[in-house]
Design a protein around this motif. Structure first.
Motif, mmCIF file in Angstrom:
data_model
loop_
_atom_site.group_PDB
_atom_site.id
_atom_site.type_symbol
_atom_site.label_atom_id
_atom_site.label_comp_id
_atom_site.label_asym_id
_atom_site.label_seq_id
_atom_site.Cartn_x
_atom_site.Cartn_y
_atom_site.Cartn_z
ATOM 1 N N ILE A 70 0.834 -1.206 0.000
ATOM 2 C CA ILE A 70 0.000 0.000 0.000
ATOM 3 C C ILE A 70 0.869 1.257 0.000
ATOM 4 C CG2 ILE A 70 -1.627 1.336 1.392
ATOM 5 C CD1 ILE A 70 -2.766 -1.485 2.235
ATOM 6 N N THR A 71 1.963 1.229 0.762
ATOM 7 C CA THR A 71 2.880 2.370 0.810
ATOM 8 C C THR A 71 3.484 2.642 -0.563
ATOM 9 O OG1 THR A 71 3.428 1.980 3.132
ATOM 10 C CG2 THR A 71 4.990 3.280 1.845
ATOM 11 N N HIS A 72 3.955 1.584 -1.240
ATOM 12 C CA HIS A 72 4.511 1.757 -2.589
ATOM 13 C C HIS A 72 3.440 2.235 -3.568
ATOM 14 C CE1 HIS A 72 8.489 0.378 -1.774
ATOM 15 N NE2 HIS A 72 8.170 -0.888 -1.560
ATOM 16 N N ALA A 73 2.264 1.659 -3.464
ATOM 17 C CA ALA A 73 1.186 2.042 -4.380
ATOM 18 C C ALA A 73 0.860 3.523 -4.255
ATOM 19 C CB ALA A 73 -0.050 1.194 -4.105
ATOM 20 N N TYR A 74 0.853 4.033 -3.021
ATOM 21 C CA TYR A 74 0.557 5.450 -2.797
ATOM 22 C C TYR A 74 1.721 6.334 -3.249
ATOM 23 C CZ TYR A 74 -0.166 9.904 -0.517
ATOM 24 O OH TYR A 74 -0.289 11.248 -0.274
ATOM 25 N N ASN A 75 2.933 5.988 -2.846
ATOM 26 C CA ASN A 75 4.091 6.835 -3.157
ATOM 27 C C ASN A 75 4.324 6.975 -4.654
ATOM 28 O OD1 ASN A 75 4.646 7.378 -0.495
ATOM 29 N ND2 ASN A 75 6.239 5.814 -0.297
ATOM 30 N N TYR A 76 4.066 5.912 -5.406
ATOM 31 C CA TYR A 76 4.299 5.936 -6.846
ATOM 32 C C TYR A 76 3.028 6.175 -7.640
ATOM 33 C CZ TYR A 76 9.061 4.468 -6.011
ATOM 34 O OH TYR A 76 10.373 4.427 -5.588
ATOM 35 N N LYS A 77 1.914 6.404 -6.919
ATOM 36 C CA LYS A 77 0.626 6.640 -7.576
ATOM 37 C C LYS A 77 0.387 5.611 -8.681
ATOM 38 C CE LYS A 77 -0.958 10.082 -5.202
ATOM 39 N NZ LYS A 77 -0.196 9.745 -3.988
ATOM 40 N N LEU A 78 0.428 4.346 -8.291
ATOM 41 C CA LEU A 78 0.308 3.267 -9.258
ATOM 42 C C LEU A 78 -1.097 3.229 -9.869
ATOM 43 C CD1 LEU A 78 2.167 0.376 -7.397
ATOM 44 C CD2 LEU A 78 3.077 1.923 -9.151
ATOM 45 N N ASP A 79 -1.136 2.937 -11.163
ATOM 46 C CA ASP A 79 -2.412 2.741 -11.854
ATOM 47 C C ASP A 79 -2.853 1.287 -11.758
ATOM 48 O OD1 ASP A 79 -2.735 5.459 -13.235
ATOM 49 O OD2 ASP A 79 -0.722 4.854 -13.866
ATOM 50 N N TYR A 80 -1.868 0.386 -11.749
ATOM 51 C CA TYR A 80 -2.133 -1.041 -11.652
ATOM 52 C C TYR A 80 -1.223 -1.664 -10.605
ATOM 53 C CZ TYR A 80 -4.643 -0.912 -16.151
ATOM 54 O OH TYR A 80 -5.529 -0.648 -17.166
ATOM 55 N N ILE A 81 -1.750 -2.653 -9.918
ATOM 56 C CA ILE A 81 -0.964 -3.485 -9.013
ATOM 57 C C ILE A 81 -0.973 -4.891 -9.588
ATOM 58 C CG2 ILE A 81 -0.891 -4.552 -6.723
ATOM 59 C CD1 ILE A 81 -2.132 -1.914 -5.672
ATOM 60 N N GLN A 82 0.206 -5.386 -9.935
ATOM 61 C CA GLN A 82 0.319 -6.734 -10.488
ATOM 62 C C GLN A 82 0.797 -7.674 -9.397
ATOM 63 O OE1 GLN A 82 2.220 -7.195 -14.368
ATOM 64 N NE2 GLN A 82 3.266 -9.036 -13.619
ATOM 65 N N LEU A 83 0.008 -8.683 -9.101
ATOM 66 C CA LEU A 83 0.321 -9.653 -8.050
ATOM 67 C C LEU A 83 0.863 -10.908 -8.711
ATOM 68 C CD1 LEU A 83 -2.896 -9.069 -5.919
ATOM 69 C CD2 LEU A 83 -0.631 -8.065 -5.570
ATOM 70 N N HIS A 84 2.125 -11.198 -8.422
ATOM 71 C CA HIS A 84 2.822 -12.257 -9.149
ATOM 72 C C HIS A 84 3.192 -13.428 -8.246
ATOM 73 C CE1 HIS A 84 4.744 -13.657 -12.802
ATOM 74 N NE2 HIS A 84 4.505 -12.491 -13.388
#
Length: 216
Positions: A70-84
């Motif tokens: 969640i921290t990375h998603a917010y800091n980088y303003k991600l459009d997509y989260i890919q779960l691998h």
């Protein structure tokens, strides 16, 4: 991607999505030193002014602790989260409830599935109604990035309504193979290791030539 100049050059090729790998065991792992060097201009630390014509940012995670993700998603303003990794539908539900609508209301979830045979494709049913997109990759001992193809004909078994990306060792010699592949839910292809001069550094010329050939 993690080199600022390389990122800018690749963005100019008209791509749709660009990946940032946040798995510490990957040779392409985005470290703090890359951020300090200016990785992804105007992207880090939540200061991005987003626009419709920007390349969409995809953060790649493998069985990450939710708070770190969640921290990375917010800091980088991600459009997509890919779960691998082996993320469960429950994990995804909890993640979406945390991010949407308060933190990243428009974020989309991609779930990667490792494929060797037709039965592997059937796992998509676990994620129906949970994710926005699937990514079909080659099953291997590593976590993706094998540089190897799988038998794309097994995807004829996919009869779901979730759009997917085709992955797994796609390289410069695969133009005709891509053109011959046809599935109504395939929305794009994932290009990575076969277009690199070294991990995290793309060969812009090879990418440019391949993309132009595919789009003819």
């Amino acid at each position: 991607m993690r080199d600022p100049e390389n990122i800018q050059a690749v963005k100019e090729l008209g791509i749709d999505l660009m990946g940032l790998i946040f798995w510490p065991k990957s040779p392409r792992y985005v470290r703090s030193v890359h951020v300090k060097a200016g990785i992804i201009p105007n992207m880090a630390n939540g200061k991005v002014a987003k626009s419709a014509n920007m390349v969409k940012r995809v953060g790649v995670f493998v069985d990450e602790m939710p708070q770190t993700l969640i921290t990375h998603a917010y800091n980088y303003k991600l459009d997509y989260i890919q779960l691998h990794g082996s993320e469960s539908p429950i994990y995804i539900d909890n993640l979406k409830r945390t991010l949407i609508p308060d933190i990243l209301p428009d974020v989309k979830i991609i779930k990667a599935l490792s494929i060797r045979e037709a039965d592997d494709v059937k796992r998509w049913r676990e994620y129906e109604g949970k994710v926005d997109m699937l990514l079909f990759d080659t099953k291997c001992k590593c976590v993706g990035g094998s540089g190897e193809h799988f038998d794309w004909t097994v995807l004829s078994q996919y009869d779901g309504n979730i759009p997917f990306l085709l992955s797994g060792g796609i390289g410069p010699d695969d133009v005709e193979r891509i053109r011959e592949f046809n599935h109504p839910m395939c929305k794009g292809i994932d290009l990575n290791s076969k277009f690199e001069d070294e991990p995290g550094l793309k060969n812009v010329g090879k990418l440019d030539e391949f993309i132009k050939a595919i789009r003819k």
